[in-house]
Scaffold this motif. Structure first.
Motif, short mmCIF file in Angstrom:
data_model
loop_
_atom_site.label_atom_id
_atom_site.label_comp_id
_atom_site.label_asym_id
_atom_site.label_seq_id
_atom_site.Cartn_x
_atom_site.Cartn_y
_atom_site.Cartn_z
N GLY A 96 45.45 48.76 44.88
CA GLY A 96 43.98 49.17 45.22
C GLY A 96 43.39 50.56 44.67
O GLY A 96 42.79 51.28 45.27
N GLU A 97 43.68 50.61 43.28
CA GLU A 97 43.35 51.83 42.69
C GLU A 97 42.04 51.48 41.96
O GLU A 97 41.94 50.63 40.78
CB GLU A 97 44.12 52.08 41.52
N PRO A 98 40.72 51.86 42.65
CA PRO A 98 39.66 51.18 42.35
C PRO A 98 39.25 51.71 40.85
O PRO A 98 39.59 52.87 40.31
CB PRO A 98 38.70 51.86 43.20
N ALA A 99 38.60 50.89 39.94
CA ALA A 99 38.22 51.14 38.71
C ALA A 99 36.99 50.70 38.28
O ALA A 99 36.58 49.62 38.69
CB ALA A 99 39.43 50.82 37.51
N THR A 100 36.52 50.97 37.18
CA THR A 100 35.37 50.32 36.69
C THR A 100 35.60 49.97 35.22
O THR A 100 35.95 50.99 34.34
CB THR A 100 33.95 51.30 36.81
N MET A 101 35.48 48.71 34.83
CA MET A 101 35.92 48.28 33.72
C MET A 101 35.04 47.13 33.06
O MET A 101 34.20 46.57 33.98
CB MET A 101 37.34 47.57 33.81
N ILE A 102 35.05 47.06 31.91
CA ILE A 102 34.31 46.09 31.00
C ILE A 102 35.15 44.74 30.82
O ILE A 102 36.11 44.85 30.40
CB ILE A 102 33.54 46.62 29.65
N LEU A 103 34.73 43.86 31.72
CA LEU A 103 35.59 42.84 31.57
C LEU A 103 34.52 41.20 31.25
O LEU A 103 33.41 41.42 31.45
CB LEU A 103 36.14 42.63 33.09
N ASN A 104 35.30 40.30 31.06
CA ASN A 104 34.61 38.88 30.97
C ASN A 104 34.81 38.20 32.26
O ASN A 104 35.74 37.58 32.66
CB ASN A 104 35.35 38.17 29.97
N VAL A 105 33.57 38.05 32.93
CA VAL A 105 33.46 37.37 34.35
C VAL A 105 32.51 36.63 34.45
O VAL A 105 31.37 36.49 33.43
CB VAL A 105 33.43 38.70 35.27
N ARG A 106 31.97 35.84 35.46
CA ARG A 106 31.05 35.10 35.64
C ARG A 106 29.79 35.91 35.97
O ARG A 106 29.83 36.73 36.64
CB ARG A 106 31.45 34.23 37.17
N ASN A 107 28.78 35.36 35.27
CA ASN A 107 27.38 36.10 35.28
C ASN A 107 26.94 36.47 36.78
O ASN A 107 26.52 37.51 37.07
CB ASN A 107 26.45 35.67 34.24
N GLY A 108 26.55 35.31 37.17
CA GLY A 108 25.48 35.32 38.47
C GLY A 108 24.63 35.69 38.28
O GLY A 108 23.73 35.14 37.23
N SER A 109 24.16 36.84 38.83
CA SER A 109 22.72 37.44 38.37
C SER A 109 22.86 38.77 37.65
O SER A 109 21.69 39.39 37.48
CB SER A 109 21.61 37.41 39.51
N ALA A 110 23.85 38.89 37.33
CA ALA A 110 24.12 40.17 36.43
C ALA A 110 23.37 40.44 35.18
O ALA A 110 22.77 41.30 35.00
CB ALA A 110 25.80 40.67 36.22
#
Length: 446
Positions: free
Chosen positions: A337-351
């Motif tokens: 549960g160590e929150p982070a902001t990272m650049i990842l390969n994920v499902r787009n959705g509406s991003a």
């Protein structure tokens, strides 16, 4: 926690284990299970890991196996870094394209399509076995082409498979350092696909500092990507491109620069020598690995740097580490549960506006114990969006081709790619890859 590493006999596995040795927070990975199709490679990497662990208190236990199910059973995290066809397959990926006058590269262009076509069925099988044996596990995918493979595995695992790459964080780190800033204290506007993205903004204390970097030649030339592309072109596009965009923006120069051995051929020789040395002198396994790693890192994307006089890679940048740190940070964010902001390969959705909802994109995400949440991005300008849409169409066509065994769709995937200039050449590419790569011929027998 138990971590299964698929491709556990691979050369870069010690990087992951080294990161685990440095991680002392709880809960932590207590057992690493290495899976590979080659018992010989597993044995060699096992020697390296034992020597890495020497002198460390309570290092993670290491177990090796050539049985996929045994590796996956009860794993909480699965790290996938497999290479279907091995480095021999990679050399064919590169050479078949080059012999037709096209770019020969592992993940970009025809070579990346060929790599994906033979890897997707194996990756989907892995996903099915994870779902059956470790349904609560998170899969961290580093198998290339990472975006395409992650998207295929999502059909089975949904949000529990996440793709990673070290190119974006390396670019951000270099841009921040050029301005004398701590990379941990900046937020990045980065968007695209795996190996096809742009750093469009770099916010520090509420202000976008990227325009200042682009305007300052002295600072800009400290960034390897700017040296590769040239300050004038970087300013023209108004962003810092991912290094792999060199193959799109300077295609002729990239092809011409590969005059001797390809990257795959060089690595095949280096790695054969490494594994042979460890077989002969297992007590020196770690020293042999360190020597081979230095050589490997120094020659990464050498054709782009040589063609542009970009110079050698910065020593500090090499020492900063890459994908192993991303994998560890991702596991820590989810497990602890160590929150982070990272650049990842994920499902787009509406991003990312303009791309399908089910497309896997490479963008900033927030990560925590609840999983991964992609962050919305500013719309891409047409000069970026068109290329991203075209390459994503190629990836999705290749996935369908691999899962159905359709040679027609495989030819379509090659022909749609912006680095392939003829449908006739696309047909010759598929024939050439089938003739040289048995694993691809098995997917498309006729």
């Amino acid at each position: 926690m138990r971590l299964a590493v698929l491709g556990g006999g691979g050369f870069r596995v010690p990087l992951v284990y080294g990161a685990l040795l440095r991680d002392r927070a709880k809960p932590r990975v207590e057992e690493v299970v290495l899976y590979d199709v080659s018992a010989e490679r597993l044995e060699a990497i096992g020697h390296v890991l034992r020597q890495l662990a020497a002198g460390h208190d309570d290092p993670p236990a290491v177990r090796t196996t050539t049985d996929l199910d045994a590796a996956l059973r009860d794993a909480e995290f699965v790290f996938s870094a497999i290479r279907v066809g091995g480095l021999a397959g990679r050399t064919a990926d590169e050479r078949v394209a080059l012999e037709l006058g096209l770019l020969g590269q592992e993940t970009t262009g025809p070579g990346g399509i060929a790599y994906g076509l033979r890897t997707i069925p194996v990756a989907v099988h892995v996903a099915e076995r994870v779902a059956a044996l470790a349904p609560g596990a998170w899969v961290i995918n580093f198998t290339n082409p990472a975006g395409m493979i992650t998207e295929a595995m999502r059909r089975v695992l949904g949000d529990r498979v996440i793709g990673i790459c070290d190119s974006p964080i390396g670019l951000i780190r270099r841009a921040a350092a050029a301005l004398g800033l701590d990379p941990a204290r900046v937020s990045a506007d980065y968007v695209g696909l795996n190996h096809l993205g742009w750093l469009r903004g770099l916010v520090h204390q509420g202000r976008d500092v990227l325009p200042g970097l682009l305007a300052d030649d002295t600072a800009l030339l400290k960034v390897e990507e700017a040296r590769i592309f040239g300050p004038e072109w970087v300013r023209t596009v108004g962003a810092l491109p991912n290094e792999y965009l060199y193959y799109y923006y300077f295609t002729r120069e990239a092809v011409a620069a590969i005059s001797g051995p390809t990257r795959g051929e060089s690595l095949l020789g280096q790695q054969d020598a490494f594994y042979a040395a460890v077989r002969a002198r297992p007590d020196e396994a770690l020293a042999e690995w360190l020597r081979a790693r230095k050589q490997r890192d120094a020659t990464y994307m050498a054709e782009a740097r040589d063609a542009t006089d970009a110079g050698e890679r910065d020593a500090a940048d090499l020492e900063a580490g890459g994908y192993e740190g991303i994998a560890l940070a991702l596991m820590a964010a989810i497990a602890r549960g160590e929150p982070a902001t990272m650049i990842l390969n994920v499902r787009n959705g509406s991003a990312v506006p303009g791309l399908p909802e089910d497309a896997v994109v490479e963008i900033p995400c927030t990560v925590g114990c609840a999983g991964v949440r992609p962050l919305a991005t500013r719309p891409l300008p047409g000069r970026f969006l068109g290329l991203v849409q075209q390459v994503k169409a190629v990836e999705q066509t290749a996935i369908e081709a691999a899962l159905t065994g359709s040679s027609r769709l495989a030819v379509e995937a090659f022909a749609l790619h912006p680095l392939v200039d003829s449908v006739s050449v696309a047909r010759r590419l598929l024939d050439g890859y089938r003739a040289r790569i048995p694993e691809l011929a098995a997917v498309f027998p006729s």
